[in-house]
Design a protein around this motif. Structure first.
Motif, PDB file in Angstrom:
ATOM      1  N   PHE A 123      11.039  -1.736  37.058  1.00 56.47           N
ATOM      2  CA  PHE A 123      12.206  -2.560  37.376  1.00 56.47           C
ATOM      3  C   PHE A 123      12.995  -2.885  36.126  1.00 56.47           C
ATOM      4  CE2 PHE A 123      13.540  -7.077  37.335  1.00 56.47           C
ATOM      5  CZ  PHE A 123      14.717  -6.905  38.036  1.00 56.47           C
ATOM      6  N   ILE A 124      12.282  -3.194  35.051  1.00 55.62           N
ATOM      7  CA  ILE A 124      12.963  -3.668  33.849  1.00 55.62           C
ATOM      8  C   ILE A 124      13.687  -2.522  33.163  1.00 55.62           C
ATOM      9  CG2 ILE A 124      11.789  -3.702  31.584  1.00 55.62           C
ATOM     10  CD1 ILE A 124      12.725  -6.650  33.744  1.00 55.62           C
ATOM     11  N   ASN A 125      13.188  -1.291  33.321  1.00 54.43           N
ATOM     12  CA  ASN A 125      13.865  -0.150  32.703  1.00 54.43           C
ATOM     13  C   ASN A 125      15.241   0.091  33.300  1.00 54.43           C
ATOM     14  OD1 ASN A 125      11.950   0.470  30.813  1.00 54.43           O
ATOM     15  ND2 ASN A 125      10.813   1.838  32.164  1.00 54.43           N
ATOM     16  N   GLN A 126      15.407  -0.231  34.590  1.00 53.73           N
ATOM     17  CA  GLN A 126      16.712  -0.024  35.207  1.00 53.73           C
ATOM     18  C   GLN A 126      17.548  -1.300  35.200  1.00 53.73           C
ATOM     19  OE1 GLN A 126      16.346   0.721  39.478  1.00 53.73           O
ATOM     20  NE2 GLN A 126      16.227  -1.479  39.701  1.00 53.73           N
ATOM     21  N   TYR A 127      17.001  -2.380  34.653  1.00 56.13           N
ATOM     22  CA  TYR A 127      17.709  -3.669  34.671  1.00 56.13           C
ATOM     23  C   TYR A 127      18.682  -3.754  33.510  1.00 56.13           C
ATOM     24  CZ  TYR A 127      18.408  -8.688  35.062  1.00 56.13           C
ATOM     25  OH  TYR A 127      18.967  -9.922  35.216  1.00 56.13           O
ATOM     26  N   LYS A 128      19.930  -4.137  33.858  1.00 60.01           N
ATOM     27  CA  LYS A 128      20.934  -4.293  32.797  1.00 60.01           C
ATOM     28  C   LYS A 128      20.950  -5.762  32.392  1.00 60.01           C
ATOM     29  CE  LYS A 128      23.364  -0.750  35.210  1.00 60.01           C
ATOM     30  NZ  LYS A 128      23.296  -0.836  36.662  1.00 60.01           N
ATOM     31  N   GLY A 129      20.943  -6.008  31.115  1.00 58.03           N
ATOM     32  CA  GLY A 129      20.936  -7.392  30.635  1.00 58.03           C
ATOM     33  C   GLY A 129      19.836  -7.586  29.621  1.00 58.03           C
ATOM     34  N   ASN A 130      19.987  -8.628  28.847  1.00 58.42           N
ATOM     35  CA  ASN A 130      19.054  -8.834  27.734  1.00 58.42           C
ATOM     36  C   ASN A 130      17.851  -9.667  28.114  1.00 58.42           C
ATOM     37  OD1 ASN A 130      20.671  -7.365  26.041  1.00 58.42           O
ATOM     38  ND2 ASN A 130      21.938  -9.147  25.563  1.00 58.42           N
ATOM     39  N   GLU A 131      18.016 -10.518  29.136  1.00 61.61           N
ATOM     40  CA  GLU A 131      16.878 -11.351  29.515  1.00 61.61           C
ATOM     41  C   GLU A 131      16.870 -11.483  31.027  1.00 61.61           C
ATOM     42  OE1 GLU A 131      17.710 -14.769  27.173  1.00 61.61           O
ATOM     43  OE2 GLU A 131      19.193 -15.512  28.582  1.00 61.61           O
ATOM     44  N   TYR A 132      15.685 -11.671  31.544  1.00 60.46           N
ATOM     45  CA  TYR A 132      15.556 -11.753  32.995  1.00 60.46           C
ATOM     46  C   TYR A 132      15.037 -13.118  33.392  1.00 60.46           C
ATOM     47  CZ  TYR A 132      14.119 -10.888  37.742  1.00 60.46           C
ATOM     48  OH  TYR A 132      13.981 -10.966  39.096  1.00 60.46           O
ATOM     49  N   VAL A 133      15.707 -13.732  34.381  1.00 66.84           N
ATOM     50  CA  VAL A 133      15.198 -14.978  34.932  1.00 66.84           C
ATOM     51  C   VAL A 133      15.433 -14.940  36.439  1.00 66.84           C
ATOM     52  CG1 VAL A 133      17.327 -16.276  34.494  1.00 66.84           C
ATOM     53  CG2 VAL A 133      15.171 -17.485  34.710  1.00 66.84           C
ATOM     54  N   LEU A 182      14.418 -22.832  40.561  1.00 65.39           N
ATOM     55  CA  LEU A 182      15.059 -23.488  41.698  1.00 65.39           C
ATOM     56  C   LEU A 182      16.237 -24.382  41.314  1.00 65.39           C
ATOM     57  CD1 LEU A 182      11.842 -24.500  43.613  1.00 65.39           C
ATOM     58  CD2 LEU A 182      13.360 -22.668  44.253  1.00 65.39           C
ATOM     59  N   PRO A 183      17.413 -23.809  41.085  1.00 65.07           N
ATOM     60  CA  PRO A 183      18.561 -24.620  40.687  1.00 65.07           C
ATOM     61  C   PRO A 183      18.881 -25.679  41.735  1.00 65.07           C
ATOM     62  CG  PRO A 183      19.237 -22.414  41.330  1.00 65.07           C
ATOM     63  CD  PRO A 183      17.752 -22.392  41.218  1.00 65.07           C
ATOM     64  N   GLY A 184      19.178 -26.878  41.269  1.00 64.03           N
ATOM     65  CA  GLY A 184      19.609 -27.946  42.170  1.00 64.03           C
ATOM     66  C   GLY A 184      18.504 -28.893  42.566  1.00 64.03           C
ATOM     67  N   ILE A 185      17.253 -28.507  42.355  1.00 65.53           N
ATOM     68  CA  ILE A 185      16.147 -29.368  42.772  1.00 65.53           C
ATOM     69  C   ILE A 185      15.756 -30.276  41.614  1.00 65.53           C
ATOM     70  CG2 ILE A 185      13.652 -29.256  43.222  1.00 65.53           C
ATOM     71  CD1 ILE A 185      14.246 -27.227  45.337  1.00 65.53           C
ATOM     72  N   ASN A 186      15.392 -31.497  41.935  1.00 67.10           N
ATOM     73  CA  ASN A 186      14.993 -32.466  40.929  1.00 67.10           C
ATOM     74  C   ASN A 186      13.895 -31.879  40.044  1.00 67.10           C
ATOM     75  OD1 ASN A 186      14.416 -34.692  39.465  1.00 67.10           O
ATOM     76  ND2 ASN A 186      14.015 -36.028  41.214  1.00 67.10           N
ATOM     77  N   ARG A 187      14.134 -31.897  38.730  1.00 69.89           N
ATOM     78  CA  ARG A 187      13.214 -31.245  37.783  1.00 69.89           C
ATOM     79  C   ARG A 187      11.803 -31.814  37.852  1.00 69.89           C
ATOM     80  NH1 ARG A 187      14.824 -26.596  36.922  1.00 69.89           N
ATOM     81  NH2 ARG A 187      15.835 -27.039  38.879  1.00 69.89           N
ATOM     82  N   MET A 188      11.702 -33.097  38.191  1.00 69.23           N
ATOM     83  CA  MET A 188      10.389 -33.737  38.135  1.00 69.23           C
ATOM     84  C   MET A 188       9.463 -33.225  39.243  1.00 69.23           C
ATOM     85  SD  MET A 188      10.947 -35.268  35.517  1.00 69.23           S
ATOM     86  CE  MET A 188       9.463 -36.205  35.202  1.00 69.23           C
ATOM     87  N   ARG A 189      10.015 -32.585  40.246  1.00 67.50           N
ATOM     88  CA  ARG A 189       9.186 -32.044  41.332  1.00 67.50           C
ATOM     89  C   ARG A 189       8.425 -30.799  40.896  1.00 67.50           C
ATOM     90  NH1 ARG A 189      10.010 -33.747  46.580  1.00 67.50           N
ATOM     91  NH2 ARG A 189       8.795 -31.990  47.255  1.00 67.50           N
ATOM     92  N   LEU A 190       8.945 -30.120  39.871  1.00 68.50           N
ATOM     93  CA  LEU A 190       8.388 -28.827  39.489  1.00 68.50           C
ATOM     94  C   LEU A 190       7.284 -29.009  38.454  1.00 68.50           C
ATOM     95  CD1 LEU A 190      11.756 -26.945  39.097  1.00 68.50           C
ATOM     96  CD2 LEU A 190      10.186 -26.771  40.993  1.00 68.50           C
ATOM     97  N   PRO A 191       6.365 -28.042  38.329  1.00 69.54           N
ATOM     98  CA  PRO A 191       5.364 -28.114  37.261  1.00 69.54           C
ATOM     99  C   PRO A 191       6.025 -28.060  35.884  1.00 69.54           C
ATOM    100  CG  PRO A 191       5.138 -26.092  38.540  1.00 69.54           C
ATOM    101  CD  PRO A 191       6.132 -26.925  39.236  1.00 69.54           C
ATOM    102  N   ARG A 241      10.275 -26.500  34.396  1.00 64.58           N
ATOM    103  CA  ARG A 241      11.425 -27.418  34.510  1.00 64.58           C
ATOM    104  C   ARG A 241      12.676 -26.847  33.857  1.00 64.58           C
ATOM    105  NH1 ARG A 241       7.959 -32.910  33.721  1.00 64.58           N
ATOM    106  NH2 ARG A 241       6.905 -32.719  35.711  1.00 64.58           N
ATOM    107  N   GLN A 242      12.498 -26.099  32.791  1.00 60.91           N
ATOM    108  CA  GLN A 242      13.646 -25.439  32.168  1.00 60.91           C
ATOM    109  C   GLN A 242      13.581 -23.949  32.487  1.00 60.91           C
ATOM    110  OE1 GLN A 242      16.169 -26.925  30.701  1.00 60.91           O
ATOM    111  NE2 GLN A 242      15.153 -28.869  31.187  1.00 60.91           N
ATOM    112  N   PRO A 243      14.732 -23.331  32.769  1.00 60.88           N
ATOM    113  CA  PRO A 243      14.684 -21.874  33.000  1.00 60.88           C
ATOM    114  C   PRO A 243      14.277 -21.156  31.719  1.00 60.88           C
ATOM    115  CG  PRO A 243      16.946 -22.693  32.994  1.00 60.88           C
ATOM    116  CD  PRO A 243      16.066 -23.888  32.982  1.00 60.88           C
TER     117      PRO A 243
END
Lengths: 190, 401
Positions: free
Chosen positions: A146-156, A162-171, A175-177
């Motif tokens: 997958f990564i060989n065909q992926y364009k871009g420098n970093e993958y997230v 989970l954008p939009g969800i309260n950070r404190m809910r996540l492990p 919390r940061q991407p």
């Protein structure tokens, strides 16, 4: 009277035919699939993969078995042993039956270390069932493919943080991407 | 003379087993039909070919996991199924999603209604003989599925809403694209109408076919556009409002005669209203959180832990295990319904306090609509049976569950 005139002049039919005639001057919306390909959108839930960590060149999984717990179709099989010295879990078996998977994305959402991911790779149909029964090595191979065909420098992945969800809910680790740097990873492999 | 002989021959009853793999029955519906000539005498629908035991299966899944099963009920409008299930669990728990999540849910539900109605229009028109609408409707449906892919990463089995909100936020770029699409969509609906509404073939195939009066429709248990086509004002979005529906402005289109043509007009008008609702949702969408604080995690356990109480011994380390387990969900039962594209989609959930539903019952509109086929087909021709199956908008995944 007006109705009768309309009926004789075939106005209703002509009105419809005009609409179909207009589309002659528009571009076709279809794509010729094997030749042209549609780029899947960001966060598309496709084939499973294990993220190959750029530092260790191994999988990140810590064998917490959370993914096997939440999986609605129960298609993840995990086995682990304990490292006697450190007390840490060592992953001995990790298998995903992709034919049973329903691609809900719960596993990547619940993973505390962003180890498992549903990549944006979708062309993996096969003639036999074995090919889509992924073990640990196959999952790492999927990531490389997958990564060989992926364009871009970093993958997230969208479901990792989970954008939009309260950070404190996540492990804590999610919390940061935290994107996976790809250039560094490629250099490390060489 | 030859004419007379043929008429005599057709006095015998002709039995036709239509389906379960007939392309016009929209899935695996089987109809046992008896004809006299070409007139329908008797129709007995036979369902159950797509039974997967979803209701039973849900009893062995936790609440968040059981949501993924609801995708597979009515597989062309999975978003509304998810919302219906999540709403039932939310009402059981007594929590409410934040306003942004409510608006997002309303928007995606209306997008689903559009895509479902487009598929209905495409196949219904194709069954009756209009090929072009089929291609045009799929063109717009593809765009809606692309939006779903951008929002949540899947096109059909979305699993996007979550108990207490939605899973991921929508970014502004996608909202702008959807806003642009709504303006195109209004023109497209005019296009479909131009092809069909005044077309003489369409009118003669649909007007006066499958007439059901308002009293009959109510007693048959029809809901959704099938009931509104008979002129009964029944829309759960208006009567028992949920999500952001009280905050948006829309009309409920009603028919008059209760025939196939009125139901067609009803759905076409509903598509316009849906487009307007999507527009309003994007204009009014507030900033903020998309998941409530009280929402359960997706990895809630099957059962609660056993309660521990301090023993009455003087030994301080002594604890006592009580047979009771801690409650993960409030015990009780609930019925909650939403307005799915096909009709009233209800979820009846019994909770015993554990992390799994004790019982989940689905009130699927398609199943109830199938029971109306014999009544609607009374005295019609074989070709009209196809039109009537189309106008009731049946999806077998929902009927058989």
């Amino acid at each position: 009277m007006n109705k009768l005139l309309k009926k004789f002049l075939f106005l209703d039919i002509i009105k419809g035919l005009l609409i179909t005639f207009k589309t002659i001057f528009t571009h076709p919306v279809t794509i010729r699939y094997p030749k042209e390909k549609k780029e899947p959108e960001e966060g598309f839930r496709g084939r499973h993969a294990f993220v190959r960590d750029p530092e260790t060149c191994k999988e990140r999984c810590v064998a917490c078995t959370k993914c096997a717990q939440v999986c609605p179709s129960q298609c993840i099989y995990i086995d682990f042993s304990l490292n006697v010295e450190t007390g840490a879990r060592v992953l001995t078996k990790y298998e995903i039956d992709a034919l049973r998977c329903i691609f809900c994305g719960y596993c990547e959402e619940v993973c505390p270390v962003n180890a498992i991911v549903l990549t944006e790779f979708y062309e993996y149909a096969s003639y036999d069932r074995k090919t889509n029964y992924f073990n640990k090595e196959a999952l790492l191979k999927n990531w490389d493919e997958f990564i060989n065909q992926y364009k871009g420098n970093e993958y997230v992945n969208k479901f990792w943080y989970l954008p939009g969800i309260n950070r404190m809910r996540l492990p804590v680790g999610k919390r940061q991407p935290k994107p996976v740097p790809l250039k560094k990873f490629n250099a490390g492999r060489d | 003379m030859g004419q007379l002989e043929i008429e005599k021959l057709t006095e015998t009853r002709f039995v036709l087993q239509m389906g379960p793999h007939h392309p016009a029955t929209h899935g695996v519906l089987k109809l046992y039909t008896e004809f006299e000539g070409e007139r329908v005498l008797k129709i007995v629908p036979d369902v159950g070919y797509l039974h997967r035991g979803i209701e039973k299966l849900a009893e062995s899944k936790t609440y968040p996991s059981a949501m993924t099963l609801t995708d597979r009920l009515d597989y062309i409008s999975s978003m509304t199924n998810n919302i219906g299930y999540c709403l039932a669990v939310e009402r059981l728990m007594g929590i409410e999603p934040p306003p942004r999540a409510k608006f997002i849910r309303t928007m995606v539900a209306e997008l689903t209604r559009l895509s479902s109605h487009l598929l209905w229009l495409a196949t219904h028109a194709l069954d009756i003989g209009a090929m072009t609408v089929f291609l045009y409707a799929f063109r717009e449906r593809e765009q809606i599925l692309d939006f779903f892919e951008k929002i949540c990463g899947a096109r059909l089995t979305v699993s996007y809403p979550r108990i207490g909100g939605v899973r991921v936020d929508i970014n502004e770029k996608v909202l702008d694209e959807i806003y642009k699409f709504t303006e195109i969509m209004l023109k497209r609906v005019d296009e479909y109408e131009g092809l069909l509404t005044e077309n003489r073939i369409w009118i003669s195939r649909t007007k006066g076919v499958g007439v059901v009066s308002s009293e009959e429709a109510l007693s048959l248990g029809l809901t959704g556009p099938a009931l509104r086509g008979s002129g009964v004002y029944y829309d759960i979005r208006k009567l028992i409002p949920y999500d952001a529906y009280p905050e948006v402005d829309f009309e409920v289109p009603l028919g008059e005669n209760g025939d196939t043509y009125d139901r067609y007009l009803c759905r076409i008008k509903e598509m316009r209203q849906s487009t307007l609702i999507i527009k309003q949702c994007i204009e009014k969408i507030p900033e903020g959180d998309i998941l409530t604080e009280q929402a359960p995690d997706i990895d809630i356990p099957h059962q609660g832990k056993r309660q521990i109480s301090a023993g009455d011994s003087l030994w301080s380390g002594f604890i006592q295990f009580v047979d009771k387990k801690t409650e993960l969900m409030p015990p009780g039962e609930i019925y909650s319904a939403i307005e799915a594209p096909k009709g009233e989609l209800g979820f009846y959930i019994i909770s015993d306090g554990s992390g799994r539903p004790y019982r989940m019952r689905v009130r699927a509109p398609s199943f109830i609509h199938i029971s109306a086929i014999p009544k609607l087909c009374e005295g019609h021709l074989l070709a009209d049976v196809i039109a009537i199956i189309g106008t009731l908008d049946i999806v077998m995944g929902e009927a058989d569950r």
